[in-house]
Design a protein around this motif. Structure first.
Motif: not given
Length: 413
Positions: A2-9
């Motif tokens: 599971t990768r953290d997508l919060s900064r990308l989104l």
């Protein structure tokens, strides 16, 4: 993984790597949606891109990079992804094509895609062969083209492997608030299910629409369906691949294996994900779910001032597993008070034109078609394109019924 997508989104800083028209469009698209963060153009010549001076190297930027658009050729993309990972970037959109989707023409495409995934490591990557992201909730666009999105406070998310379909859907004029439009491309590393899982953590997302070309990791989809159920967020699938031609197109488009359509339907049924079969149906289903959520049952009612329309909608229901329950005694009593003795009372209801322009009577009649056991009331109103002023009474009646009852109510036009 599971990768953290919060900064990308939802980035505060976006690096735009490349110097062509596509990269200039990234800057313009961000301005269109109202992005207030920092955009950092990067080009080895240091030239201006869309009026902004570019850094010659990513390493010349002293701050953090939350997201990056990589608009350069496929070989250079791999090196840039490695640099971004080493710099601690939050993620990247890989625009270049020529990876696994091009294997029929270039056998080296698969190897390049493997190199891309290794270069990314734990850093999230969308694509390759991917347009990017529009986040209308936080006014973010990493998008190399025009778009029709506007800022919203809440709305639906749409994920698709097709960048062109994504562009077209941003231009919809169906009053559907779109919170996210995200293209997935080849999904070399980050899958459609991964992205949807991340979006389920955003309480402002009311439903998620998935344009699917093929399934890969079935366990990911099972996890997504389970999390969506727990969060109460409905999922809608537009799954292509019914025909042999569509299956071949998916393979050449994004290297997706569409598989058996019967198998795909069985899988979606098992997961409880509703399937639609066209873009208008896709958008209207998402609109319904955004406005009223999943319906409590298949029992609906219909009102129109046309016997022809009442007959048509009754016939349409036959193939769609919806039912028009007969009117109860209380409903008939309230309808008779509003409509008088000359209207045959039934569901679907043709209320004639006796009460047209009488807002109070229209509201009274339409309200009687809601109630316990009715999951959705449909008002069929075809507004003229010449002068719709005389139809304001229908609009106002619908709004008043919704305000007074809180019942699920839809105007069909």
């Amino acid at each position: 993984m599971t990768r953290d997508l919060s900064r990308l989104l939802n980035p505060e800083t976006i690096a735009v790597i490349g110097g062509g028209a596509w990269c200039a469009s990234i800057i313009k698209a961000a301005g269109t949606i109202g992005f207030t963060g920092k955009i950092v153009p990067v080009h080895p010549s240091g030239k201006e891109i869309a009026g902004q001076p570019a850094l010659r190297r990513l390493e010349d930027w002293q701050g953090s990079i939350d997201a990056a658009f990589i608009g350069i050729n496929r070989s250079a993309t791999i090196k840039t992804v490695d640099t971004l990972r080493r710099l601690g970037a939050g993620g990247a959109v890989c625009f270049a094509s020529g990876f696994t989707e091009a294997m029929a023409e270039d056998s080296g495409g698969a190897d390049l895609q493997e190199q891309l995934v290794r270069a990314a490591g734990d850093m999230p990557v969308l694509g390759p062969n991917c347009y990017g992201i529009i986040n209308a909730l936080d006014r973010v666009a990493i998008w190399p083209d025009q778009h029709g999105m506007q800022a919203v406070d809440r709305g639906v998310a749409i994920l698709t492997q097709s960048s062109n379909i994504a562009i077209n859907l941003t231009m919809q004029q169906r009053a559907l608030p779109i919170a996210y439009m995200i293209t997935c491309g080849n999904m070399a590393q980050t899958s459609q299910a991964d992205i949807a899982m991340a979006l389920l953590d955003d309480h402002r997302v009311t439903a998620i629409g998935l344009h699917i070309e093929g399934f890969a990791d079935l366990r990911q989809w099972e996890a997504l369906a389970g999390k969506a159920w727990d969060r109460g967020i409905p999922l809608v699938a537009l799954k292509s691949g019914q025909s042999e031609q569509a299956q071949q197109a998916a393979l050449s488009h994004t290297a997706s294996l569409a598989g058996s359509d019967a198998g795909a339907q069985a899988f979606l049924d098992r997961l409880g994900i509703a399937r639609v079969h066209g873009l208008p149906e896709f958008l209207e289903t998402l609109k319904l779910l955004h406005c009223v959520g999943p319906l409590a049952s298949n029992r609906i009612s219909s009102i129109s001032c046309s016997g022809g329309e009442a007959s048509l909608i009754a016939d349409l229901a036959q193939a769609r597993a919806v039912a028009f329950p007969p009117l109860g005694a209380g409903q008939k009593s309230r309808l008779k008070q509003a409509l008088g003795p000359m209207v045959a009372l039934a569901n679907p209801l043709d209320y004639h034109t006796y009460i047209w322009r009488d807002g109070a009577k229209m509201t009274q009649a339409w309200e009687a078609m809601t109630g316990s056991g009715i999951a959705l009331t449909l008002s069929i109103v075809d507004y003229p394109h010449t002068d719709a002023a005389d139809w304001a009474c229908a609009t106002n009646a619908a709004l008043e019924v919704r305000r007074a009852t809180g019942a699920p109510f839809a105007v069909v036009s």
